[in-house]
Motif scaffolding. Structure first.
Motif: not given
Lengths: 306, 546
Positions: A204-205, A207-208, A210-211
């Protein structure tokens, strides 16, 4: 952290004591002794030898004598290589083994880490299959096969490098043994790095990141740090094993390291040499496990030992 | 109306899976205007998250998007990650459902907040640090100048979500996509985060896209709403209109899915099933050779409760309140101090072997329907496993008959008992877990958040099922939950717990209608989003004020 390191050094003492005790009695259990030759020695000679080396004393007393000597830093004379003390043998051999093993480890980390990261970033691509394929190859082909092939190709056919010999530690003599030592490590490290990176890249981090539209460079550096944890825990014991020498590589390339001592010492019932090797390896393992624990705390702020 | 900030046209999202291609989003249209709040509502698997993940270019590697997503006229679908990075993190940002894992555990939060600033805004490190402190202040982290050097694990879930918001807002985005941002948080924290988002929108004027399954949030915060089901938008329009007059049957079902009904009271003569007095559970680190004794935590501190046949005691509290620990302590699954009486037997002196024959009467159902069923056993084997211990003499055929009966009782098709857990949905798995307890004809069932991992509509079915089973068998329930709506629908009596102690207890209606303690009042206000209505008007169309 300092108190943790100190505590670990303190707890290493009883650990070493247990290791020394077990090995001391185990090696004595093996049939035969250091002076049993094919042609038995005269009884009088044997008696004298045993007296000189204090083998005539009760076992428990021998054990005590050995312990007190080791505590003073005296590992005794080698029973088989009779002109040398054990300490002298290690003083000569250890630098050779550590140079080989250290270089091999550094190469393995750099190359294995890089290959593993590239494979993870290009998962299921041609590059990935190539890296994992080569990794499998590096793991399955034993070094006693790779080493002679290298000697024939690079030593004899192409004549780029010396076939064998230490050559006083010049780089030309080091290339082949270091490469042969490093290959299986590159294989393991690249596979571990790949797996750990893939897991991290999915987290998830990441993904953060990337976001937030951060460039690949940032994403890779974050993923690498997270992936380092499992790899580092493998590197500790692996480094301890590499630095204490390899029987096969040292024998094939005729290198004066300490890898041979364990096997030769055991075969010759060279009690003091075996014990010395055990202590050296144990110290390396304990030391590198401590290094791993310290690295863990540096990499991961959640790990605190105090 | 001005041109929308974000326009989605005929968006399709597909995933390549082991079972072929999964069509997750099926040609949807969607608009987001400047400064408005749009909600995308749906249950799990509706494609609501994947829609926005594809807008952000964050689909998993086996997924791809087709169609058009335009940010102020610029097409985003098909852009390379490098080109997409010009928008992500600066114009469009996103916060996620998992505040606990969305921050990198290895870096200080200040360094993480600085990343989008130094990258997009080309700020110097020193300047980014200053701005990071400002942002922490903006999201109301106390002592920002000190907390900036904290690591994520030193912060609570709510604080981590605030940090996520700070990162998302670092470059003054036009659109903030919030994917279930409060689902993983305790209700009181949830309310604070929602309030913060509404307030920030008022001050900064960005648009917010709320992805949620929680209709309460939609009703309070969204100007417009899209209802999604199985990858399609089944209804869209002004939020007020949708709630007033839902057109699609699915929307109506969602709105009606809020658990309703009240528990019928139990007769005074009902026999006492379990009586616990002064329960205390202490956790702590033992003293070892090299470390001093760690501090002890009283997870449950002098709690008493009693449940009669047919009665439900609801245990309410936020995470860490000790409610689950209490449930396990009553069942003697944890070492605890106090007295527990089951019917007329004292359970405390019994050891494991002594407890075993009584275990069939004292059952437990867990929250996680995925983790609590062995993936390598069929549903039938899972359900009948307890019979192997408690009725070892019955034949295989009889066991199978009992399994079919139990399946029937929890309204699952008995023909499915040879399937494995992964072939069932979350709600069906929870039914299997309930069947596993029911097959032993228990007298007391401790239900530990049995509905928390489920969609609202499925929750309602499970609530109905539990209610029917209770009536049919006169079961005593201890119902542990943080979900006040469900607790209210099921309980006779309610205990509110905080830090291991009972803060307030009483009749369910009394607790909800006239809570005496401030903590209970806060909890109820937060759960039903009372007192937050005022935040919405004025949030729309406020000019950028930063």
């Amino acid at each position: 952290m300092l108190s943790f390191i100190l505590r670990r050094f303190m707890s290493a003492i009883p650990t070493l004591l247990v290791i020394v005790t077990i090995s001391f009695f185990l090696i004595r259990l093996a049939p035969g002794g250091p002076f049993d030759l094919e042609r038995p020695l005269e009884a009088k000679v044997m008696e004298n030898l045993n007296r000189i080396y204090q083998l005539d004393k009760p076992l428990i007393q021998q054990y005590w004598l050995y312990l007190t000597a080791v505590a003073r830093g005296d590992f005794g004379p080698s029973f088989f290589l009779r002109d040398f003390t054990v300490a002298e043998l290690f003083a000569r051999g250890l630098p050779v083994s550590m140079t080989l093993g250290g270089l091999a480890m550094i190469f393995a980390i750099l190359i294995g880490g890089t290959l593993g990261s590239i494979a993870a970033l290009r998962q299921n691509s041609g590059v990935d299959y190539l890296v994992t394929g080569l990794g499998a190859l590096g793991l399955t082909i034993p070094n006693f096969v790779v080493a002679p092939i290298f000697q024939i190709v690079f030593g004899l056919t192409l004549a780029w490098l010396p076939v064998a010999g230490w050559g006083a530690g010049t780089w030309r003599g080091l290339v082949m043994p270091v490469t042969v030592l490093a290959l299986p490590q590159i294989a393991v490290i690249s596979r571990m790095t790949r797996a750990a990176m893939i897991e991290n890249l999915r987290s998830n981090h990441i993904r953060t990141l990337r976001s937030l539209g951060l460039p690949l460079r940032v994403i890779v550096s974050h993923a690498l740090r997270g992936a380092a944890l499992p790899v580092v825990s493998y590197l500790g014991p692996a480094a301890a094993a590499l630095l204490t020498g390899s029987v096969v590589v040292e024998t094939i390339f005729g290198l004066p390291g300490i890898g041979r001592y364990f096997v030769e010492g055991a075969l010759n019932r060279d009690y003091t040499l075996v014990m010395g090797t055990v202590v050296v390896i144990a110290v390396f393992v304990l030391l590198f496990n401590l290094v791993v624990d310290i690295l863990y705390a540096i990499i991961d702020p959640r790990i605190r030992y105090d | 109306m001005a041109e929308p900030v974000l326009t989605v046209r005929n968006l399709n999202v597909r995933f390549r899976t082991g079972d072929g291609i999964l069509h997750a989003v099926k040609g949807i249209d969607l608009d987001v205007e400047a400064g408005e709040t749009v909600a995308i509502v749906g249950e799990s698997g509706s494609g609501k998250s994947q829609t926005m993940m594809s807008v952000m270019g964050l689909l998993a590697s086996n997924g791809w998007a087709e169609g058009s997503v335009k940010y102020r006229g610029e097409e985003l679908v098909g852009l390379s990650p490098d080109k997409l990075n010009r928008y992500r993190g600066s114009k469009l940002t996103m916060i996620f459902q998992e505040p606990m894992t969305s921050l990198d555990p290895l870096y200080r939060i200040g360094d993480q907040i600085a990343l989008p600033l130094t990258t997009h805004g080309r700020m110097s490190k020193a300047k980014a640090r200053e701005r990071a402190i400002e942002l922490l202040e903006l999201v109301r982290i106390p002592e920002p100048a000190r907390r900036i050097d904290s690591y994520p694990h030193e912060m609570s879930g709510g604080q981590r979500q605030r940090v996520m918001i700070a990162m998302a807002l670092a470059n003054n985005p036009d659109v903030l996509i919030a994917d279930e941002p409060t689902t993983a948080l305790d209700v009181t924290v949830q309310a604070q985060i929602l309030e913060l988002l509404a307030d920030l929108q008022k001050r900064l004027g960005m648009s917010i896209v709320f992805i949620t399954h929680d209709l309460g949030i939609v009703r309070r915060f969204a100007d417009r709403t899209y209802v999604m089901k199985r990858g399609e938008v089944v209804e869209s329009g002004q939020t007020a209109d949708i709630f007033a007059e839902p057109k699609h049957a699915y929307t109506r079902m969602l709105i009606d899915a809020e658990p309703t009904g009240r528990k019928d009271p139990v007769s005074q003569g009902a026999p006492m099933v379990i009586e616990a007095k002064d329960m205390t559970v202490t956790f702590g680190l033992k003293k070892t050779l090299f470390s001093k004794a760690g501090h002890m935590v009283r997870a449950v501190d002098g709690v008493s409760l009693s449940v009669r046949a047919g009665e439900t005691v609801g245990v309410v509290g936020e995470s860490g309140s000790g409610k689950s620990t209490l449930g396990r302590a009553i069942l003697r699954l944890l070492p605890a101090g106090g007295i527990v009486r089951f019917e007329d037997r004292d359970l405390m002196p019994l050891d494991r072997a002594g407890m075993r024959p009584l275990r069939r009467h004292l059952q437990l159902v867990f929250q996680d329907p995925f983790g609590s069923l062995s993936p390598r056993m069929t549903a039938g084997e899972i359900v009948t496993e307890g019979l192997l211990v408690h009725e070892p003499r019955i034949t295989r055929k009889e066991r199978d008959r009992r399994a079919a009966q139990a399946f029937d009782e929890v309204r699952l098709d008995p023909a499915w008992r040879n399937r494995f857990p992964h072939e069932f949905s979350g709600g069906q798995r929870q039914r299997i877990a309930i069947a596993r307890a029911m097959i032993l004809h228990p007298k007391l069932v401790v239900l530990d958040e049995p509905t928390s991992a489920l969609d609202r509509s499925v929750q309602k079915e499970i609530v109905d099922l539990l209610r029917d089973l209770q009536t049919a068998h006169g079961l005593a329930y201890v119902f542990i939950s943080h979900d006040l709506a469900v607790v209210r629908a099921l309980s006779d009596e309610i205990m509110v717990m905080k830090n291991g102690k009972v803060v307030e207890r009483g009749n369910a209606e009394a607790i909800f209608e006239k809570p005496k303690q401030t903590y209970t009042q806060d909890l109820i206000a937060a759960a039903f989003l009372r007192g937050l209505e005022e935040t919405k008007p004025g949030a729309m169309g406020t000019p950028l004020s930063n």
